[in-house]
Design an enzyme around this catalytic site. Sequence first.
Site, PDB file in Angstrom:
ATOM      1  N   HIS A  33      18.212 -35.887   1.239  1.00 50.00           N
ATOM      2  CA  HIS A  33      19.534 -36.359   1.640  1.00 50.00           C
ATOM      3  C   HIS A  33      19.754 -36.160   3.132  1.00 50.00           C
ATOM      4  CE1 HIS A  33      23.896 -36.291   2.262  1.00 50.00           C
ATOM      5  NE2 HIS A  33      23.996 -37.031   1.176  1.00 50.00           N
ATOM      6  N   GLU A  50      20.237 -38.852   6.064  1.00 43.35           N
ATOM      7  CA  GLU A  50      21.345 -38.556   6.975  1.00 43.35           C
ATOM      8  C   GLU A  50      21.073 -37.317   7.821  1.00 43.35           C
ATOM      9  OE1 GLU A  50      24.908 -38.150   4.704  1.00 43.35           O
ATOM     10  OE2 GLU A  50      24.583 -39.986   3.556  1.00 43.35           O
ATOM     11  N   HIS A  70      22.804 -41.823  -4.650  1.00 44.86           N
ATOM     12  CA  HIS A  70      22.066 -41.876  -3.383  1.00 44.86           C
ATOM     13  C   HIS A  70      20.663 -42.431  -3.609  1.00 44.86           C
ATOM     14  CE1 HIS A  70      24.395 -40.422  -0.063  1.00 44.86           C
ATOM     15  NE2 HIS A  70      24.792 -39.345  -0.710  1.00 44.86           N
TER      16      HIS A  70
END
Length: 283
Positions: free
Chosen positions: A154, A185, A217
């Site tokens: 992530h 990210e 996600h």
Amino acid sequence: MNDKAIVLTSFGTTLTDERRRTLKHMQNLTQKAYPDWDVYIAFTSRIVIDRISKQEGEKFYSERAMFYHLASEGYREVAYQPLHIIPGAEYSKIMQLVYKWKADLVFRRLVIGRPLLYFIGQGDERPDDYQLLLDTLKDVIPSAPQEGLLLLAHGTNHPAQAVYSALQLKANQLGYDNVWIGTLEGFPEWREAAKQMRFAGIRKIHVKPLFFHAGEHVSVDIFSKEESVVQKLLEYGFIVEEDWQSLGQIEDILKLYMQHLDDAISERYRGRSHGRPAIPSII
């Protein structure tokens, strides 16, 4: 009712089947291993908790609300085991609560396990969580020439983002030369990882999520047929092999978390490493 409770804590996911394959399965494994403890699940995402409540009618506690629930139920010993990958923002939230509740002396004993990546083999006593993860995933690392594995995490703006770079260095050190770490990210960003894979002569990329849950996600940002990592990789000219299996679906990964829980309950790594001098009692 037992007076001891274990809390398995994750970010959470709104996907019912994924919860069953990961969280519920982990809960069952934990209950079997610790029959004298009650095993609970808590989420750190309020959005996930709210959506599940509205869509399915099932209630989950947040990591904060769970402390109040355990106190009201009269539990005396509590062990929190995060199912997060890194000691980032979500883990920090739990740690702050642990410090608070320890100071309030509500529970006779309160311990917390470490996330998947924490120790890196410091000294001769502490395990190398990074190597253990990579060795556990070695069967999904391609062996064919010009093929590589991209582990997609992530990412975070928390200082713990350094964990991903450390994992990359550890992979290189162990000879996993066709493994790259990227984030959606954070740093290292997945586009940079793809660039390095091209420089290394990789033509086919096996994409695997470095997530405990294969939630939105994973399905949207990584694997969707529209704007996603996979679609961009295809545009860049790579051949892509999709591996949707989340870490929480891998039995050997769950065993690592179980070991972390056992380490916490036994307080195996409490205090300073063996052989180091004691800290003087100076204010």
